[in-house]
Design an enzyme around this catalytic site. Structure first.
Site, short mmCIF file in Angstrom:
data_model
loop_
_atom_site.label_atom_id
_atom_site.label_comp_id
_atom_site.label_asym_id
_atom_site.label_seq_id
_atom_site.Cartn_x
_atom_site.Cartn_y
_atom_site.Cartn_z
N ASP A 138 36.44 35.87 41.49
CA ASP A 138 35.20 35.13 41.66
C ASP A 138 35.03 34.66 43.11
OD1 ASP A 138 34.58 35.50 39.02
OD2 ASP A 138 35.25 33.52 38.38
N GLU B 53 39.30 31.97 40.31
CA GLU B 53 38.38 32.30 39.24
C GLU B 53 37.66 30.99 38.92
OE1 GLU B 53 37.60 35.26 37.70
OE2 GLU B 53 38.78 36.13 39.31
N LYS C 162 34.90 29.31 36.72
CA LYS C 162 34.10 29.48 35.51
C LYS C 162 33.36 28.18 35.19
CE LYS C 162 35.97 33.53 34.93
NZ LYS C 162 35.32 34.64 35.57
#
Length: 82
Positions: free
Chosen positions: A36, A54, A56
Site C-alpha cells: 500500500d 499495508e 487498511k
C-alpha cells in the site's frame, strides 16, 4: 470502494510525511507498488532500503491478517536485503 482505500492510504502518507521527512536518509514515498505504501531510505553502501506498510481503513479478519503476513514473507524472501 478502491477509491476509499486509496484515500485512506493518502491520509496515512500525509499523517506520517513530517516524520519521514525528518529522518536522515529518507528518499521517497510511493503508494501501490509493492504494498500500500513504500518508504525508501538511502543506504550508505549504495542504493536504498524499503519499509513497506499495508494501510487498511477497515479491520482485517484473521485470515486476511495471515494473508498479509504471507505477502510480507514472500516479498522478504524475494528481496532479503530490502
Amino acid at each position: 470502494m478502491a477509491r476509499d482505500g486509496f484515500e485512506y492510504q493518502d491520509a496515512f502518507v500525509l499523517e506520517n510525511l513530517p516524520l519521514w521527512l525528518s529522518q536522515s536518509g529518507f528518499t521517497q514515498v510511493v503508494s501501490e507498488v509493492l504494498g500500500d505504501v513504500e518508504v525508501r531510505y538511502f543506504r550508505p553502501g549504495g542504493g536504498t532500503w524499503c519499509v513497506l506498510y499495508e494501510a487498511k481503513s477497515y479491520q482485517l479478519s484473521k485470515q486476511a491478517i495471515w494473508e498479509e503476513i504471507d505477502n510480507f514473507i514472500t516479498l522478504h524472501d524475494n528481496a532479503p536485503d530490502e
